[in-house]
Design an enzyme around this catalytic site. Sequence first.
Site, PDB file in Angstrom:
ATOM      1  N   GLU A 136       0.875  -1.175   0.000  1.00 42.43           N
ATOM      2  CA  GLU A 136       0.000   0.000   0.000  1.00 42.43           C
ATOM      3  C   GLU A 136       0.906   1.217   0.000  1.00 42.43           C
ATOM      4  O   GLU A 136       1.671   1.428   0.952  1.00 42.43           O
ATOM      5  CB  GLU A 136      -0.913   0.003   1.235  1.00 42.43           C
ATOM      6  CG  GLU A 136      -1.979  -1.076   1.211  1.00 42.43           C
ATOM      7  CD  GLU A 136      -2.939  -0.972   0.028  1.00 42.43           C
ATOM      8  OE1 GLU A 136      -3.052   0.103  -0.581  1.00 42.43           O
ATOM      9  OE2 GLU A 136      -3.550  -2.000  -0.311  1.00 42.43           O
ATOM     10  N   CYS A 175      -2.204   8.854   3.301  1.00 39.81           N
ATOM     11  CA  CYS A 175      -2.070   8.405   1.913  1.00 39.81           C
ATOM     12  C   CYS A 175      -3.309   8.781   1.111  1.00 39.81           C
ATOM     13  O   CYS A 175      -3.238   8.941  -0.093  1.00 39.81           O
ATOM     14  CB  CYS A 175      -1.844   6.901   1.874  1.00 39.81           C
ATOM     15  SG  CYS A 175      -3.083   6.010   2.819  1.00 39.81           S
TER      16      CYS A 175
HETATM   17  P1  NAD Z   1       8.697   4.699   4.203  1.00 37.00           P
HETATM   18  O1  NAD Z   1       8.578   3.931   2.928  1.00 37.00           O
HETATM   19  O2  NAD Z   1       9.855   5.587   4.378  1.00 37.00           O
HETATM   20  O3  NAD Z   1       8.750   3.678   5.434  1.00 37.00           O
HETATM   21  C1  NAD Z   1       7.747   2.701   5.612  1.00 37.00           C
HETATM   22  C2  NAD Z   1       8.344   1.571   6.448  1.00 37.00           C
HETATM   23  O4  NAD Z   1       9.339   0.898   5.667  1.00 37.00           O
HETATM   24  C3  NAD Z   1       9.050   2.027   7.729  1.00 37.00           C
HETATM   25  O5  NAD Z   1       8.761   1.114   8.762  1.00 37.00           O
HETATM   26  C4  NAD Z   1      10.513   1.952   7.340  1.00 37.00           C
HETATM   27  O6  NAD Z   1      11.370   1.751   8.439  1.00 37.00           O
HETATM   28  C5  NAD Z   1      10.500   0.729   6.453  1.00 37.00           C
HETATM   29  N1  NAD Z   1      11.667   0.609   5.565  1.00 37.00           N
HETATM   30  C6  NAD Z   1      12.477   1.593   5.101  1.00 37.00           C
HETATM   31  N2  NAD Z   1      13.453   1.062   4.325  1.00 37.00           N
HETATM   32  C7  NAD Z   1      13.237  -0.276   4.289  1.00 37.00           C
HETATM   33  C8  NAD Z   1      13.888  -1.367   3.640  1.00 37.00           C
HETATM   34  N3  NAD Z   1      14.966  -1.192   2.863  1.00 37.00           N
HETATM   35  N4  NAD Z   1      13.390  -2.599   3.825  1.00 37.00           N
HETATM   36  C9  NAD Z   1      12.311  -2.806   4.580  1.00 37.00           C
HETATM   37  N5  NAD Z   1      11.638  -1.821   5.224  1.00 37.00           N
HETATM   38  C10 NAD Z   1      12.101  -0.564   5.079  1.00 37.00           C
HETATM   39  O7  NAD Z   1       7.314   5.479   4.385  1.00 37.00           O
HETATM   40  P2  NAD Z   1       6.891   6.487   5.564  1.00 37.00           P
HETATM   41  O8  NAD Z   1       7.631   7.769   5.371  1.00 37.00           O
HETATM   42  O9  NAD Z   1       6.968   5.808   6.883  1.00 37.00           O
HETATM   43  O10 NAD Z   1       5.334   6.693   5.230  1.00 37.00           O
HETATM   44  C11 NAD Z   1       4.870   7.616   4.296  1.00 37.00           C
HETATM   45  C12 NAD Z   1       4.459   6.924   3.012  1.00 37.00           C
HETATM   46  O11 NAD Z   1       3.536   5.885   3.302  1.00 37.00           O
HETATM   47  C13 NAD Z   1       3.737   7.851   2.052  1.00 37.00           C
HETATM   48  O12 NAD Z   1       4.180   7.621   0.735  1.00 37.00           O
HETATM   49  C14 NAD Z   1       2.278   7.424   2.183  1.00 37.00           C
HETATM   50  O13 NAD Z   1       1.472   7.706   1.072  1.00 37.00           O
HETATM   51  C15 NAD Z   1       2.422   5.967   2.429  1.00 37.00           C
HETATM   52  N6  NAD Z   1       1.220   5.418   3.067  1.00 37.00           N
HETATM   53  C16 NAD Z   1       0.394   4.627   2.317  1.00 37.00           C
HETATM   54  C17 NAD Z   1      -0.774   4.124   2.874  1.00 37.00           C
HETATM   55  C18 NAD Z   1      -1.705   3.250   2.071  1.00 37.00           C
HETATM   56  O14 NAD Z   1      -2.474   2.516   2.682  1.00 37.00           O
HETATM   57  N7  NAD Z   1      -1.663   3.289   0.756  1.00 37.00           N
HETATM   58  C19 NAD Z   1      -1.096   4.420   4.204  1.00 37.00           C
HETATM   59  C20 NAD Z   1      -0.235   5.236   4.929  1.00 37.00           C
HETATM   60  C21 NAD Z   1       0.936   5.722   4.351  1.00 37.00           C
END
Ligand code: NAD
Length: 482
Positions: free
Chosen positions: A249, A283
């Site tokens: 997502e 999001c």
């Molecule tokens: P992010 O992608 O930076 O981090 C998300 C998660 O991934 C965190 O727990 C992070 O530690 C982890 N992560 C980072 N690098 C990784 C790797 N190499 N391997 C595995 N895990 C890793 O996102 P964010 O800044 O925490 O959240 C914001 C984003 O999330 C926005 O783009 C938003 O649109 C999206 N979002 C989407 C939804 C949805 O349901 N579509 C809901 C909420 C947020």
Amino acid sequence: MEALSYINGRWVHGADLEHPKEVYNPSNTEELVGRWNPVDQGQAQQAVAAAAEAFPGWRDKTWVERGQWLQKMADAMAGTRSELGLLASREMGKPLGEMLGEVDRGVALLRYYAGEGTRAMGEVYPSQLPDALLFTERRPLGPVLIITPWNFPVAIPIWKMAPALVFGNTVVFKSAEWASLTAARMLQIFDQVGLPPGVLNLVMGSGSRIGPVLTQSAQIRAISFTGSQAVGSGVAQAAVTHGARFQLELGGKNPAIVLDDADVPTAVERILSGALRSAGQKCTATSRVIATPGVMAALTEALQARIKELRQAPATEQDVFLGPVVSAAQARSIEQRLEAALSQGGRVLCGPKASAHLPPGHYIAPTLVDHAPVGGVLHQEELFGPVIGLFAASDPVQAIKIANDVPYGLSASLFTRDLDLALYYMRHMEAGLVRVNEESAGVEYQAPFGGVKESSMGPREQGRAAIEFYTETRTLTVRPSC
Ligand code: NAD
């Protein structure tokens, strides 16, 4: 608060001593909220091993029994509503009222999925074989990895872990760096119900350091990821290399289309709620408003007037419409994209400089920009902040075209009284959540959730749809022995 990770039923200090974390309240950066230490790669592997070892025992419990555990988790969480909501609000800056609503949502999700323990989990088919019983059943997958963002620190982890657990999987929960204190407190609350060790594990750490160890582990059978596009694609690649199921997502660039016949006051209230609650860090947040010529002037004036009345204040104060954004890095990223939009021709109508009376924190005032070009930064890129781009369309068909002209397709809203145009929009809008006269943000946990195009990949989350991701179907045939 000193937060610990939770591995195999034990609370553990993260062993990555080189990167200790101190959490400062984004509403007032002089206030220290807590500390935690990231786990190292060895501890991440231990969490996966614990989930793998616990799996057979958890799988073999009845669905009803697992549902009862979730019911107890819901009771425990309901009892700590105010405390958990306040901690999350201080940790990541969501206004307290919204945060308490999110905790309530978490409790409701746990109760909903507790109910899944008593619902049908297969079908009976007529067989071509005489006297045969032909039926399906759902089986859990094994240890699953859930990776979550910080913007819904309670609801998103729960809408992943609750179905995973009730359907018989064990869980490794990798929390977001900016929501780790909340994750640890949630696990403390769940720890009270006495889940068997290893069934639910929490690893707090940096995604780039422990993420690859977790996602590449062959013992992980499924990965449910919510976060950014950039990280999600790497997670999917890791899952594919060892045959794990995955679900992503990702981001959104959600439009609100306002047509000439719309009720402007209603549209304005719902657009501002969709765009600016949680400081636009959803999001599903509305980030583009697309209006037809007959309504543009009245809409612009009403949006400006109403934005000026909104109360921005520290997240824990009463009646706050929006607080800060989560971090200095997030604020910088929003400001940089805004500058790029202005250099492309955008004109600021409100914001972004926050009131000088606020405490030191990561505040960006609600911002309204018009004249930014279609195809430019404000039209295409997710800013994830309290910024609305206003775009002009010549007619409803062009409005939908401008709305669709982005890589994302998560949520969309349309404001009109015209049923035919609403039906046309519902047919042509490229989004997973298509709403009429309602804001783009807002999710109902009993219904499927997810986007199209680059916003999502894999089966839907929430509601009954979750069973598709967290189980696999077996087809069974039984005949009399003679
Ligand atoms: P992010 O992608 O930076 O981090 C998300 C998660 O991934 C965190 O727990 C992070 O530690 C982890 N992560 C980072 N690098 C990784 C790797 N190499 N391997 C595995 N895990 C890793 O996102 P964010 O800044 O925490 O959240 C914001 C984003 O999330 C926005 O783009 C938003 O649109 C999206 N979002 C989407 C939804 C949805 O349901 N579509 C809901 C909420 C947020």
